[in-house]
Design an enzyme around this catalytic site. Sequence first.
Site, PDB file in Angstrom:
ATOM      1  N   THR A  80     -31.575  37.808  35.579  1.00 14.26           N
ATOM      2  CA  THR A  80     -31.281  38.624  34.405  1.00 14.26           C
ATOM      3  C   THR A  80     -29.922  39.320  34.454  1.00 14.26           C
ATOM      4  OG1 THR A  80     -32.437  40.508  35.394  1.00 14.26           O
ATOM      5  CG2 THR A  80     -33.733  39.044  33.964  1.00 14.26           C
ATOM      6  N   TYR A  94     -26.431  33.341  30.546  1.00  8.20           N
ATOM      7  CA  TYR A  94     -27.801  33.851  30.680  1.00  8.20           C
ATOM      8  C   TYR A  94     -28.674  33.371  29.523  1.00  8.20           C
ATOM      9  CZ  TYR A  94     -31.656  37.135  30.127  1.00  8.20           C
ATOM     10  OH  TYR A  94     -32.900  37.687  29.921  1.00  8.20           O
TER      11      TYR A  94
END
Length: 291
Positions: A60, A123
């Site tokens: 993350t 991401y």
Amino acid sequence: MKVLVTGANGQLGRALVRLAPAGVELLAYGRDALDVTQPQSVPRVLAMEPAVIVNAAAYTAVDQAETERAAAYAVNVGGAEHMARAARELGCRLVHISTDFVFDGAQGRPYTPESKPNPLNVYGASKLAGEQAAQAIKPDALILRTAWLYGETGSNFVHSMLRLMRTRAELHVVDDQIGTPTAVAGLAQCVWRAIEGRLLSGIQHWTDAGVASWYDFAVAIRQTAMALGLLQRPAAVLPVPSSAYPTPASRPAFSVLDKTATWRALALTPGHWSAALADTLAAVAKAGGDS
């Protein structure tokens, strides 16, 4: 019911463990005990024979992913593939956690589960690829997108703001990125409700209610923390545009998720994000205020 939770050391994983309903046989593993990026994780999971796999393991670090693409894809895609393969072999249910960052934020209105993704950064691209991998292997998987997660512990915006407000007189926070702060406790409740007999599948969205900019969120953190005695003085919080705070990864300007279908299906409607923030900071204060 035997439920396997991956990423159990993360903030969502910890909330899932803490809020697990009675009657659940919980198998909770962090990366040190079950590394979902490794192919051998599949036979390990098969041997456990869970009825449900909740894949909360994720890379993350949004900005770091720009230079660590392989690491992000290993967890967010490889991990999703391995857990989906195990779920298919076992014939068990799979819940896979994803993100609002699969969208580019250009449409200016809440994104439904059917909206077309277009991630702006590594991401988001890795999380979208993970969704697609999980669905290709396990078509009845529940893909649960959420946004702006924070909890009582862990690395998140709330704790970063508390630390900065204790050491600085003035903070600058972007005011032109809009989303919904979401407490991990509410998301964990959603996951357990989805598991407990309400047979959701496909892509669903879940966040707390309401919208905010990061600036709005920071101001609310300051005000609530002052009221609870977590801060001794009110640091100035000043709004700035994203252009004044460049980051390695581009972020969507508007990533609010439309979650009405999920709320309705689960008969579960969260409160406003500010109320969830107050509950979370009250728990932090009760624990001694260590962030």
